[in-house]
Structures are given as structure tokens and as C-alpha cells.
Design a protein around this motif. Structure first.
Motif, mmCIF file in Angstrom:
data_model
loop_
_atom_site.group_PDB
_atom_site.id
_atom_site.type_symbol
_atom_site.label_atom_id
_atom_site.label_comp_id
_atom_site.label_asym_id
_atom_site.label_seq_id
_atom_site.Cartn_x
_atom_site.Cartn_y
_atom_site.Cartn_z
ATOM 1 N N MET A 20 0.675 -1.221 -0.012
ATOM 2 C CA MET A 20 -0.056 -0.066 -0.278
ATOM 3 C C MET A 20 0.850 1.449 -0.125
ATOM 4 O O MET A 20 0.550 2.102 -0.539
ATOM 5 N N ALA A 21 1.865 1.139 0.787
ATOM 6 C CA ALA A 21 2.942 2.404 0.891
ATOM 7 C C ALA A 21 3.296 2.991 -0.513
ATOM 8 O O ALA A 21 3.226 4.322 -0.943
ATOM 9 N N PRO A 22 4.208 2.258 -0.982
ATOM 10 C CA PRO A 22 4.708 2.563 -2.298
ATOM 11 C C PRO A 22 3.651 2.972 -3.255
ATOM 12 O O PRO A 22 3.733 3.882 -4.202
ATOM 13 N N ALA A 23 2.519 2.073 -3.305
ATOM 14 C CA ALA A 23 1.564 2.554 -4.458
ATOM 15 C C ALA A 23 1.055 3.976 -4.174
ATOM 16 O O ALA A 23 0.712 4.470 -5.092
ATOM 17 N N ALA A 24 0.757 4.011 -2.907
ATOM 18 C CA ALA A 24 -0.078 5.422 -2.578
ATOM 19 C C ALA A 24 1.133 6.463 -2.864
ATOM 20 O O ALA A 24 0.758 7.764 -3.204
ATOM 21 N N ALA A 25 2.241 6.231 -2.528
ATOM 22 C CA ALA A 25 3.458 7.419 -2.919
ATOM 23 C C ALA A 25 3.541 7.513 -4.371
ATOM 24 O O ALA A 25 3.493 8.681 -4.958
ATOM 25 N N GLY A 26 3.402 6.478 -5.096
ATOM 26 C CA GLY A 26 3.272 6.686 -6.638
ATOM 27 C C GLY A 26 2.062 7.364 -7.230
ATOM 28 O O GLY A 26 2.243 8.234 -8.112
ATOM 29 N N ALA A 27 1.105 7.050 -6.608
ATOM 30 C CA ALA A 27 -0.415 7.984 -6.914
ATOM 31 C C ALA A 27 -0.269 9.333 -6.568
ATOM 32 O O ALA A 27 -0.365 10.148 -7.320
ATOM 33 N N VAL A 28 0.258 9.681 -5.408
ATOM 34 C CA VAL A 28 0.444 11.122 -4.957
ATOM 35 C C VAL A 28 1.498 11.664 -5.924
ATOM 36 O O VAL A 28 1.228 12.871 -6.382
ATOM 37 N N LEU A 29 2.555 11.133 -6.152
ATOM 38 C CA LEU A 29 3.610 11.822 -7.037
ATOM 39 C C LEU A 29 3.063 12.127 -8.349
ATOM 40 O O LEU A 29 3.227 12.860 -9.130
ATOM 41 N N LEU A 30 2.478 10.974 -8.968
ATOM 42 C CA LEU A 30 1.889 11.165 -10.273
ATOM 43 C C LEU A 30 0.785 12.281 -10.415
ATOM 44 O O LEU A 30 0.815 12.789 -11.405
ATOM 45 N N ALA A 31 -0.012 12.145 -9.241
ATOM 46 C CA ALA A 31 -1.055 13.454 -9.313
ATOM 47 C C ALA A 31 -0.418 14.672 -9.179
ATOM 48 O O ALA A 31 -0.901 15.856 -10.027
#
Length: 215
Positions: free
Chosen positions: A198-209
């Protein structure tokens, strides 16, 4: 007298020593390997050869996509031993002692039901409606062969022509029935979240946004 299933109060329940029976989906494993290979090829090229914001977009996308691919394809597994059932789903690990299991249910998904009323999907044992249809057709053919005509379904043993994942659910049901009363199979259901997914996926989603917003 102390036995493996009835330890003395001073000793407490004996720890699990039996080997795990591991159930996984071969098709999901294959799909995961292929998707990771594709992501590595496309993402790596964009990351190291891209210009401008492209490497950052590639990094954010990889951070989002790779953990999700691992979570939904390579990670799921059902592990069963003589004491408990461990269900490893994309975002959670559920440990259910056999004594806490209330039953299994197979419909459009395979689920384990627990005494508290909760239910947990078994991601590693997907339902294949196509396999069920093939098994039903094979069972009907065997019935005709065994009975010399139609309508003699009762003459056919149900096991060999059931779909593979349905037979897996049968195996889990038999193991539960055999072990649910053992003292070493008692305990509470525990649920642990998979923060490593969950943590790296959330970080990737935030960075992409952020990258798309400031684009």
C-alpha cells in the motif's frame, strides 16, 4: 496424558509444526511475471532515456503500478496447515484458526466464513465458470456412459470431474472438518494490512497526481 491435540495447561497450545499446503493461481503468477516484464521494459526505457518530465512520470507510474501488479498477481496465496488457515490477499493477511472457521462458500468467488460473521475472499483460488461448465459437461458424458442413457447422474462419482478450484475448496473443507475441534486449532482471527504494498503504491499515486497537476 498430553497429546499433540490436547497439551497440558502448563504447556499451552503447541506451535504449528505441520508443513503448509500452499494454494496459488498459476495463471495469476504467469500474468504477473509478464506484466512486470512489460512494466520494466517500458518504464525503464522512459526512466533512463526520457527527456524533461518523462523520467519522473515513469518513476511515479512504476511506483504505482509495480506494487499493485505484485499485490494482485504474485502475492495472493492460501496456506493451510493442521492448525490454521492463512489467507494472503492483495492488501491483507488473514489468519483464521480452524476452530474459528464457520464454513466455506463458493459462488462467483471463493470465501471463508468465520464465526464472528465476517467473510474473507480467497484471491488465490479464483472461480472459473468455464472450468465448471467443462466439468459439468464431462460429468454428464460420464453419466450417460455409466447409465447407458440420460438421467443417470447418481451413478457418477462427483470427484474426478469437478473443476480444479472446486476440488481445492473441497480439500480445505475436509481439513477444516478434521481439525476444527483440536485445541491447537483454537484462537482469534487476526488481520494484518500489507503496508509494503500500500505505501509505495500510495506514494506513486500522489507523485503522479502532483506531476499531472503542475504539468
Amino acid at each position: 496424558m498430553t497429546t499433540p491435540d490436547h497439551p497440558s495447561p502448563a504447556q499451552g497450545p503447541t506451535p504449528p509444526v505441520s508443513p503448509d499446503r500452499v494454494y496459488r493461481s498459476p495463471s495469476a503468477l504467469l500474468a504477473g511475471v509478464l506484466l512486470l516484464g512489460l512494466a520494466g521494459w517500458l518504464g525503464g526505457d522512459a526512466l533512463f532515456a526520457g527527456q524533461g518530465r518523462t523520467p519522473w512520470l515513469a518513476l511515479a507510474t512504476l511506483l504505482l503500478v509495480v506494487p499493485l501488479v505484485i499485490g494482485f498477481t504474485l502475492r495472493p496465496a492460501v496456506l493451510a496447515d493442521d492448525h490454521r488457515l492463512r489467507v494472503r490477499n492483495p492488501f491483507r493477511v488473514i489468519v483464521v484458526p480452524w476452530g474459528a472457521v464457520a464454513g466455506f462458500r463458493s459462488g462467483f468467488s471463493n470465501e471463508v466464513l468465520v464465526e464472528s460473521g465476517a467473510k474473507y475472499q480467497l484471491w488465490a483460488i479464483p472461480v472459473s465458470l468455464r472450468a465448471r461448465k467443462r466439468a459439468n459437461r464431462a460429468r454428464m458424458r460420464e453419466a450417460r456412459d455409466a447409465g447407458g442413457g440420460r438421467g443417470r447422474m447418481s451413478l457418477v462419482p462427483p470427484g474426478p470431474t469437478r473443476a480444479q478450484n472446486d476440488r481445492t475448496m473441497d480439500d480445505l473443507g475436509h481439513l477444516w472438518e478434521a481439525r476444527e475441534k483440536a485445541l491447537t486449532s483454537q484462537g482469534e482471527v487476526t488481520v494484518k494490512w500489507a503496508y509494503e504494498i500500500m505505501a509505495p503504491a500510495a506514494a506513486g499515486a500522489v507523485l503522479l497526481a502532483i506531476l499531472l497537476a503542475v504539468g
